[in-house]
Enzyme design. Sequence first.
Site, mmCIF file in Angstrom:
data_model
loop_
_atom_site.group_PDB
_atom_site.id
_atom_site.type_symbol
_atom_site.label_atom_id
_atom_site.label_comp_id
_atom_site.label_asym_id
_atom_site.label_seq_id
_atom_site.Cartn_x
_atom_site.Cartn_y
_atom_site.Cartn_z
ATOM 1 N N SER A 1 34.031 -19.936 -12.265
ATOM 2 C CA SER A 1 34.209 -19.429 -10.911
ATOM 3 C C SER A 1 35.493 -20.050 -10.367
ATOM 4 C CB SER A 1 33.012 -19.844 -10.058
ATOM 5 O OG SER A 1 33.210 -19.484 -8.719
ATOM 6 N N LYS B 1 35.315 -15.293 -12.924
ATOM 7 C CA LYS B 1 34.914 -14.821 -11.589
ATOM 8 C C LYS B 1 35.931 -15.368 -10.615
ATOM 9 C CE LYS B 1 31.321 -16.680 -8.512
ATOM 10 N NZ LYS B 1 29.869 -16.979 -8.409
ATOM 11 N N LYS C 1 36.888 -15.761 -6.460
ATOM 12 C CA LYS C 1 36.390 -15.645 -5.098
ATOM 13 C C LYS C 1 37.314 -14.706 -4.336
ATOM 14 C CE LYS C 1 32.987 -18.674 -5.184
ATOM 15 N NZ LYS C 1 31.592 -18.324 -4.854
ATOM 16 N N ASP D 1 33.428 -12.557 -6.266
ATOM 17 C CA ASP D 1 32.340 -13.067 -5.403
ATOM 18 C C ASP D 1 32.890 -13.186 -3.987
ATOM 19 O OD1 ASP D 1 30.186 -14.314 -4.197
ATOM 20 O OD2 ASP D 1 30.195 -16.090 -5.503
ATOM 21 N N GLU E 1 29.850 -9.691 -6.361
ATOM 22 C CA GLU E 1 28.748 -10.557 -5.946
ATOM 23 C C GLU E 1 28.732 -10.713 -4.430
ATOM 24 O OE1 GLU E 1 28.960 -14.307 -8.013
ATOM 25 O OE2 GLU E 1 27.401 -15.228 -6.783
ATOM 26 N N ASP F 1 23.428 -12.832 -4.539
ATOM 27 C CA ASP F 1 23.296 -14.288 -4.649
ATOM 28 C C ASP F 1 22.576 -14.771 -3.383
ATOM 29 O OD1 ASP F 1 23.688 -17.053 -4.589
ATOM 30 O OD2 ASP F 1 25.832 -17.016 -4.956
ATOM 31 N N LYS G 1 19.836 -19.101 -8.864
ATOM 32 C CA LYS G 1 20.094 -20.529 -8.620
ATOM 33 C C LYS G 1 18.743 -21.115 -8.230
ATOM 34 C CE LYS G 1 24.763 -19.820 -6.772
ATOM 35 N NZ LYS G 1 25.582 -19.766 -5.552
ATOM 36 N N GLY H 1 26.109 -21.317 -10.044
ATOM 37 C CA GLY H 1 26.442 -22.741 -9.987
ATOM 38 C C GLY H 1 26.725 -23.145 -8.557
HETATM 39 O O1 OSB Z 1 28.620 -18.348 -4.384
HETATM 40 O O2 OSB Z 1 28.326 -18.857 -6.393
HETATM 41 C C1 OSB Z 1 28.642 -19.205 -5.254
HETATM 42 C C2 OSB Z 1 29.898 -22.811 -5.225
HETATM 43 C C3 OSB Z 1 29.310 -23.272 -4.063
HETATM 44 C C4 OSB Z 1 28.568 -22.411 -3.289
HETATM 45 C C5 OSB Z 1 28.388 -21.079 -3.686
HETATM 46 C C6 OSB Z 1 28.953 -20.617 -4.860
HETATM 47 C C7 OSB Z 1 29.750 -21.493 -5.620
HETATM 48 C C8 OSB Z 1 30.457 -21.091 -6.835
HETATM 49 C C9 OSB Z 1 30.839 -22.176 -7.791
HETATM 50 O O3 OSB Z 1 30.810 -19.965 -7.062
HETATM 51 C C10 OSB Z 1 30.121 -22.099 -9.072
HETATM 52 C C11 OSB Z 1 30.340 -23.341 -9.892
HETATM 53 O O4 OSB Z 1 31.356 -23.398 -10.564
HETATM 54 O O5 OSB Z 1 29.497 -24.267 -9.856
HETATM 55 MG MG MG Z 2 27.967 -16.536 -5.258
#
Ligand code: OSB
Ligand code: MG
Length: 372
Positions: A125, A151, A153, A178, A203, A228, A252, A280
Amino acid sequence: MKLPLVHFFETSFGRIDDKHFILVRVDGDGVTGYGECVAEQDPYYSSETNATVWHIIEEFVAPRVLGVEFAHPRDVFPALKAIRGHNMAKAAVEMAAWDLFAKQRGEPLSRVLGGTSDRIASGVSIGIQRSLEELAAKVERELAAGYRRIKIKIKPGWDLDAVEAVRARFADVPLMVDANAAYTSADAAHLAALDRYGLMMIEQPLDYDDIGDHAVLQRQLKTAVCLDESIKSVNIAREAIAAGACRIINIKPGRVGGFSESIRLHDLCAAHGIPVWHGGMLESGIGRAANIHLSTLPNFSLPGDVAASKRYFNPDLIDPPIEVAADGTIAVPQGPGLGVAICEDRIEHATLRQSTLTKSEVGSAAGPKAQV
Ligand code: OSB
Ligand code: MG
């Protein structure tokens, strides 16, 4: 605990430089289990924060589990039913109980969870970057490290151009975005412009409690919607699937209340032909190992956000750290429980505050501490 991140992480909510989190340790029968809580400092990803988790565990969760004999860790979440919400607080304790249980049996956590594989597919991510050039360079580095899907953001102002910049250089890479709830249904036409990039999914484009608008949006997009933030319980997942609000779900455990609820969610999705992948939350090696074990269940058919320790922390709280192989997979630890070696000195160094709760200190669930 406070652990500095190797690189800042920026989402549509903002940027963090350090990871602040609560680590739960449970002791019983001479065995110790750990559960890493995924709540953050701010109530932006979820309504929980480290402060609410501390309060809820101390006042409401601990009195319901301390000194209680559980036949199986799957009995922990139901024992907390009187507490509404606060899934991250519940999950940290429940997951520690699973680790303790697996260690008592001398089995890896993956086996007691019902997992079937010994390696998991790993994706990354990538947060919002300072420039499109930095984004492309970061994608290149992660692909060279072996990761199987990227992925990125997105948020309004950092979306189509960012995807275009990645696709222009990496035409075939498995790619997804995402939004962390940064759009509204008024953005449907804008989001539909992403359809031409062959993304695996988008996402959480819309709000964290908005199943209805996601269902409308999914009908307007070719790209699969993955939820999510919205999937706060197995019941909500059932509603989302029935409404056609998503074609993929991110699991999660912290968001749904732990491993047993995650297994129920995984099974529900499997029964409806909805593939899942493991999300994550920038976990330390302890929470990361937990995610790896859960990812061995069969319907985790897409690469997760479960990457190597060194992308996040240096050093991590575990040694050896979690590493990704050149083929983008991560080995499932084979020792008892989480199967990772926790560095007590690093734990001590990262600890800001601690509290030890015993049965006599917290009283009974109906006792004075539970009264308002
Ligand atoms: O939306 O998946 C998410 C991190 C913190 C809060 C929300 C998210 C995330 C990540 C990071 O996308 C995922 C990772 O590398 O742990
Ligand atoms: Mg997410």
